[in-house]
Design a protein around this motif. Structure first.
Motif, PDB file in Angstrom:
ATOM      1  N   ALA A 117      44.323  43.030  41.020  1.00  0.00           N
ATOM      2  CA  ALA A 117      45.075  43.537  42.168  1.00  0.00           C
ATOM      3  C   ALA A 117      44.168  43.935  43.323  1.00  0.00           C
ATOM      4  CB  ALA A 117      45.936  44.732  41.734  1.00  0.00           C
ATOM      5  N   ASN A 118      42.976  44.389  42.999  1.00  0.00           N
ATOM      6  CA  ASN A 118      42.066  44.861  44.044  1.00  0.00           C
ATOM      7  C   ASN A 118      40.630  44.624  43.589  1.00  0.00           C
ATOM      8  OD1 ASN A 118      40.975  46.082  46.287  1.00  0.00           O
ATOM      9  ND2 ASN A 118      41.486  48.174  45.652  1.00  0.00           N
ATOM     10  N   SER A 119      40.102  43.493  43.912  1.00  0.00           N
ATOM     11  CA  SER A 119      38.759  43.113  43.464  1.00  0.00           C
ATOM     12  C   SER A 119      37.691  43.839  44.281  1.00  0.00           C
ATOM     13  CB  SER A 119      38.574  41.591  43.601  1.00  0.00           C
ATOM     14  OG  SER A 119      37.251  41.222  43.295  1.00  0.00           O
ATOM     15  N   ASN A 120      36.956  44.736  43.617  1.00  0.00           N
ATOM     16  CA  ASN A 120      35.852  45.441  44.263  1.00  0.00           C
ATOM     17  C   ASN A 120      34.892  45.923  43.182  1.00  0.00           C
ATOM     18  OD1 ASN A 120      36.712  48.103  43.287  1.00  0.00           O
ATOM     19  ND2 ASN A 120      38.400  47.905  44.767  1.00  0.00           N
ATOM     20  N   PRO A 121      33.712  46.405  43.558  1.00  0.00           N
ATOM     21  CA  PRO A 121      32.731  46.839  42.548  1.00  0.00           C
ATOM     22  C   PRO A 121      33.268  47.907  41.603  1.00  0.00           C
ATOM     23  CG  PRO A 121      31.671  46.616  44.685  1.00  0.00           C
ATOM     24  CD  PRO A 121      33.134  46.451  44.932  1.00  0.00           C
ATOM     25  N   ARG A 122      34.104  48.787  42.101  1.00  0.00           N
ATOM     26  CA  ARG A 122      34.612  49.868  41.249  1.00  0.00           C
ATOM     27  C   ARG A 122      35.528  49.332  40.152  1.00  0.00           C
ATOM     28  NH1 ARG A 122      38.046  55.192  43.343  1.00  0.00           N
ATOM     29  NH2 ARG A 122      38.330  56.133  41.273  1.00  0.00           N
ATOM     30  N   THR A 123      36.467  48.456  40.522  1.00  0.00           N
ATOM     31  CA  THR A 123      37.372  47.910  39.508  1.00  0.00           C
ATOM     32  C   THR A 123      36.637  46.977  38.557  1.00  0.00           C
ATOM     33  OG1 THR A 123      38.048  46.153  41.045  1.00  0.00           O
ATOM     34  CG2 THR A 123      39.427  48.133  40.948  1.00  0.00           C
ATOM     35  N   LEU A 124      35.604  46.278  39.057  1.00  0.00           N
ATOM     36  CA  LEU A 124      34.785  45.432  38.189  1.00  0.00           C
ATOM     37  C   LEU A 124      34.047  46.291  37.163  1.00  0.00           C
ATOM     38  CD1 LEU A 124      33.621  42.687  37.412  1.00  0.00           C
ATOM     39  CD2 LEU A 124      31.844  43.028  39.144  1.00  0.00           C
TER      40      LEU A 124
END
Length: 382
Positions: free
Chosen positions: A338-345
């Motif tokens: 839903a929201n690809s970014n370093p935190r969700t990765l």
């Protein structure tokens, strides 16, 4: 089904109630229909030919839970933990003192105190391992299952103190490994194993009920047999041991049945028990319904109860750490999509590591590792 429930209330329940001085009940037909519709959906969900929609998180099997438990018990965190015997002696001393303050001693709980005193006798120069701690807990667990309530309470008290002791072993006493990590892995192992054994017991109860029904009445009274098994859990503390309060409550609901289920079962027996003979004996008009209608209603009632029991078994397995880590991994992956970014990765990576720790299947571990590499490569290429 709604008509059957309504008719049973009007023709059977109300006349009996009025004879006993009670008042007749006339529930809203629409409300009866909505309740019946939900119960029919529950019963037929296990019988539809179409493939069911796959759940977001698959319920782990008993075999998978046992494999995950064995993997945790033999994990490097547990096997690699070594600490000085003095730390375990300190646990023994503190626990005995705490037990004394609660009114326990070696007279009222001799087995628990004897075990606590035995762990103080490690040979000179020996080391204590994570597996030694697990063996101690298993033995205390057997004492906690004692029929002697005082011994049971003392052993349970000692177990709680042991679980609290392991992650807090002083660093100066640790010779090798990480006490907190070993404690977490032991907790996972116990959680997976407990869920597996409880689900296994539940499945045996269901199988026993089905077998008894097949032997005694061609399988048509499986509902009665399952209700009987669930009733034992609801009223017998020994039968309920190891189950959570909500699981015991669910067993009680199955044993008691809903209003719709009870009316459905009674109507099915009335119309189908002996080819509709019950309607003749009681003088209640059957409305032209053939005995086949009673058979169909009874079959539907059986399926509803059987489905409820199977769902209780699934609920027990879903409380295991393996199921929890799978669910968290799925949620973390959905967040990344839903929201690809370093935190969700990073969240996916942490959840994947926890899931990998709970499984003992090389192919699955490799698949998770490949997924993480693909995600990281995709992120770096943006």
């Amino acid at each position: 089904m709604a008509d059957a429930v309504q008719g049973f209330g009007e023709n059977v329940v109300n006349p009996i109630s009025e004879k006993m001085g009670g008042q007749a009940q006339h529930p809203d037909p629409n409300a009866v229909y909505e309740t019946a519709k939900g119960d029919v959906d529950l019963a037929l969900s296990g019988a539809r030919a179409a493939a069911p929609r796959a759940p977001a998180v698959a319920t782990p099997t008993i075999q998978e839970l046992k494999a995950a438990s064995n993997a945790a018990y033999s994990s490097p965190e547990v096997v690699g933990l070594e600490f000085k015997p003095g730390a375990l002696k300190g646990y023994s001393d503190r626990t005995q003192i705490a037990l004394n303050s609660e009114g326990f001693d070696d007279i009222v709980a001799p087995k628990t105190f004897a075990l606590l005193q035995r762990v103080q006798n490690f040979p000179q120069g020996a080391t204590v391992t994570g597996q030694n701690v697990n063996s101690l807990r298993k033995t205390l667990g057997k004492l906690a299952g004692s029929t002697d309530p005082t011994e049971k309470a003392a052993a349970t008290f000692a177990i709680d103190h042991l679980d609290d002791f392991v992650p807090k072993i002083p660093r100066t006493d640790i010779l090798k490994g990480d006490a907190a990590a070993a404690s977490a892995r032991l907790e996972e192992a116990r959680g997976n194993w407990a869920a597996a054994k409880q689900a296994e017991k539940m499945d045996k109860r269901i199988a026993k009920a089905e077998m008894q029904a097949d032997v005694s009445n061609s399988g048509m009274n499986v509902e009665n047999r399952i209700r009987s098994q669930m009733g034992k859990i609801a009223i017998d503390e020994r039968e309920a041991r190891g189950l959570t309060p909500s699981e015991v409550a669910d067993a009680r609901k199955i044993a008691e049945g809903s209003k719709t289920q009870n009316a459905l079962r009674a109507t099915g027996n009335l119309l189908g028990g002996g080819g509709g003979l019950g309607a003749v004996v009681t003088g209640i008009p059957s409305g032209g319904l053939a005995p086949a209608a009673g058979f169909a209603l009874k079959l539907l009632s059986n399926r509803m109860t059987l489905k409820q029991a199977e769902r209780l078994s699934e609920a027990i397995r879903m409380r295991a750490p393996l199921a929890s880590s799978t669910e968290k991994f799925g949620q973390a992956f959905a967040n990344y999509q839903a929201n690809s970014n370093p935190r969700t990765l990073s969240g996916v990576a942490v959840a994947a590591r926890n899931l990998s720790n709970n499984i003992n299947e090389p192919n699955m571990k490799a698949s998770i590792a490949n997924l993480l590499r693909d995600l990281q490569s995709t992120r770096q290429g943006e």
